[in-house]
Design a protein around this motif. Structure first.
Motif, PDB file in Angstrom:
ATOM      1  N   ARG A  10       0.814  -1.212   0.000  1.00  0.00           N
ATOM      2  CA  ARG A  10       0.000   0.000   0.000  1.00  0.00           C
ATOM      3  C   ARG A  10       0.853   1.269   0.000  1.00  0.00           C
TER       4      ARG A  10
ATOM      5  N   LYS B 213      -1.266   9.547  -3.983  1.00  0.00           N
ATOM      6  CA  LYS B 213      -2.452  10.390  -3.835  1.00  0.00           C
ATOM      7  C   LYS B 213      -2.269  11.660  -4.658  1.00  0.00           C
TER       8      LYS B 213
ATOM      9  N   GLY C 215      -8.822  12.386   2.054  1.00  0.00           N
ATOM     10  CA  GLY C 215      -7.645  11.879   2.753  1.00  0.00           C
ATOM     11  C   GLY C 215      -6.352  12.148   2.028  1.00  0.00           C
TER      12      GLY C 215
ATOM     13  N   GLU D 256      -6.681   8.423  -5.206  1.00  0.00           N
ATOM     14  CA  GLU D 256      -5.656   7.393  -5.023  1.00  0.00           C
ATOM     15  C   GLU D 256      -5.473   6.505  -6.248  1.00  0.00           C
TER      16      GLU D 256
ATOM     17  N   GLN E 112      -7.000   2.086  -7.474  1.00  0.00           N
ATOM     18  CA  GLN E 112      -8.431   1.969  -7.218  1.00  0.00           C
ATOM     19  C   GLN E 112      -9.229   2.787  -8.223  1.00  0.00           C
TER      20      GLN E 112
ATOM     21  N   THR F 253     -14.323   1.755  -5.944  1.00  0.00           N
ATOM     22  CA  THR F 253     -13.800   1.705  -4.581  1.00  0.00           C
ATOM     23  C   THR F 253     -14.322   2.884  -3.770  1.00  0.00           C
ATOM     24  N   VAL F 254     -14.241   4.073  -4.375  1.00  0.00           N
ATOM     25  CA  VAL F 254     -14.739   5.292  -3.736  1.00  0.00           C
ATOM     26  C   VAL F 254     -15.807   5.906  -4.630  1.00  0.00           C
TER      27      VAL F 254
ATOM     28  N   PRO G 158     -14.218   2.575   1.517  1.00  0.00           N
ATOM     29  CA  PRO G 158     -13.815   1.628   2.561  1.00  0.00           C
ATOM     30  C   PRO G 158     -13.049   2.260   3.713  1.00  0.00           C
ATOM     31  N   ASN G 159     -12.444   3.430   3.466  1.00  0.00           N
ATOM     32  CA  ASN G 159     -11.581   4.017   4.501  1.00  0.00           C
ATOM     33  C   ASN G 159     -11.849   5.499   4.757  1.00  0.00           C
ATOM     34  N   LEU G 160     -12.997   6.018   4.260  1.00  0.00           N
ATOM     35  CA  LEU G 160     -13.318   7.426   4.456  1.00  0.00           C
ATOM     36  C   LEU G 160     -14.676   7.564   5.135  1.00  0.00           C
TER      37      LEU G 160
END
Length: 341
Positions: free
Chosen positions: A94, A99, A112, A116, A119, A294-295, A315-317
């Motif tokens: 990762r 970014k 974030g 990215e 993805q 993904t986003v 998934p992460n925001l």
């Protein structure tokens, strides 16, 4: 004013080169050069990409028998590890994620740090909500050095609605202190007219991305041609299957070449959206598209020149939103200013 220059692939760190193994390395493992050429003709240029294909697909390539495919896959497995790895290894991988700044501090904070790589980021909303203008801005910011929140790479742009305007790139490049001509030269553009044409353009990208340092792929918009080429409920199942195949290809490109995929999407009326919403809308494409991205970002118009971006799914925001100025106004206001100094 000094202008920024994009580095060439040979100047990129060795760690970046290790992300994928070129398909021609198979010849050192007993694979005939002619068979390697057949794979390249089919749009497969890396061992990583090869392992993303089923044996059924590979045997469909003219001149490759089932025995040959088994031997090719066995050789590729020696070069690329596609088995289990530890969570620590995943965390290490990762670190290769880049970014890319959106040009808006509020939007970067929401995401974030930016868009990215590795993805798919989907932006959906009504017309003039800022989706395509963000795509134009990303065409420039992607070419910034990583030390300046860029991707230090080239851009591929697939246009299905005829909305790409190179003259809009010029003031954005000037805003970032870059040479507009050099920026435009680092963008490869294709206009797609059918869903089949759109898919074939994706197949042809592998050769270019294997040779040059690409960092962003834009598809604007992902669904438009599918809604034109497939009509009525009778063709819906076929449409969704073809759409799934194309989205799978986008996912493989993102992971194979460590690029960010930014795709825009249209919205449709949502009769079940609730009685408290005056004009309910939902993204087109159904569950197939929802699971591929993904986003997912929802864009809408705010007051005056304001635009609102909300994290619809990630998934992460956290589910939050950011208010920012319309990029058309922002880039006019900032024309001639190097905001990164």
């Amino acid at each position: 004013m000094s202008q920024l220059q994009l580095v060439e692939r040979e100047e990129i760190d060795e760690e970046e080169e290790d992300l994928f193994e070129m398909i021609d390395k198979l010849t050192a493992h007993g694979i005939n050069a002619g068979d390697v050429k057949k794979l390249q003709d089919a749009g497969i240029y890396t061992c990583n990409g090869l392992m993303m294909h089923t044996k059924k697909n590979l045997t469909g390539i003219k001149g490759l028998s089932e025995a040959k495919v088994d031997k090719i896959c066995e050789a590729a497995e020696k070069l690329v590890n596609y088995g289990y790895i530890t969570g620590s290894d995943v965390l290490l991988k990762r670190k290769a994620v880049v970014k890319i700044t959106t040009g808006s501090q509020a939007l970067d904070e929401l995401l974030g740090g930016g868009i990215e790589t590795l993805q798919i980021t989907e932006a959906f909303g009504e017309f003039r909500s800022g989706k395509t203008q963000l795509a134009h801005t990303l065409c420039v910011s992607t070419q910034l050095p990583t030390s300046m929140k860029g991707g230090n790479g080239k851009v591929a742009y697939i246009d299905t609605e005829g909305t790409f305007r190179p003259d809009r790139i010029v003031p954005i490049a000037e805003r970032f202190g870059m040479d507009p001509g050099a920026v435009l030269d680092n963008i490869i553009y294709a206009r797609a007219y059918t869903y089949e044409h759109q898919y074939n353009l994706l197949l042809g990208l592998a050769a270019k991305m294997a040779e040059e340092p690409f960092r962003l792929l834009i598809v604007d918009s992902v669904i438009a041609l599918f809604r034109v080429d497939f009509t009525g409920r009778g063709e819906l199942a076929d449409r969704q299957q073809k759409l799934a195949q194309m989205l799978s290809r986008l996912t493989k490109i993102a992971e194979e070449f460590n690029v960010a995929v930014y795709m825009t999407n249209q919205v449709i009326a949502d009769p079940g959206g609730g009685v408290f919403i005056s004009d309910p809308k939902k993204p087109a494409g159904g569950h197939v598209l929802a699971h591929a991205a993904t986003v997912r970002l929802m864009f809408r118009k705010g007051k005056g020149e304001q635009r609102v971006c909300k994290v619809f799914d990630a998934p992460n925001l956290p589910e939050s939103e950011a208010h920012f100025s319309d990029y058309r106004w922002w880039n006019r206001r900032c024309k001639g200013l190097n905001l990164l100094q």
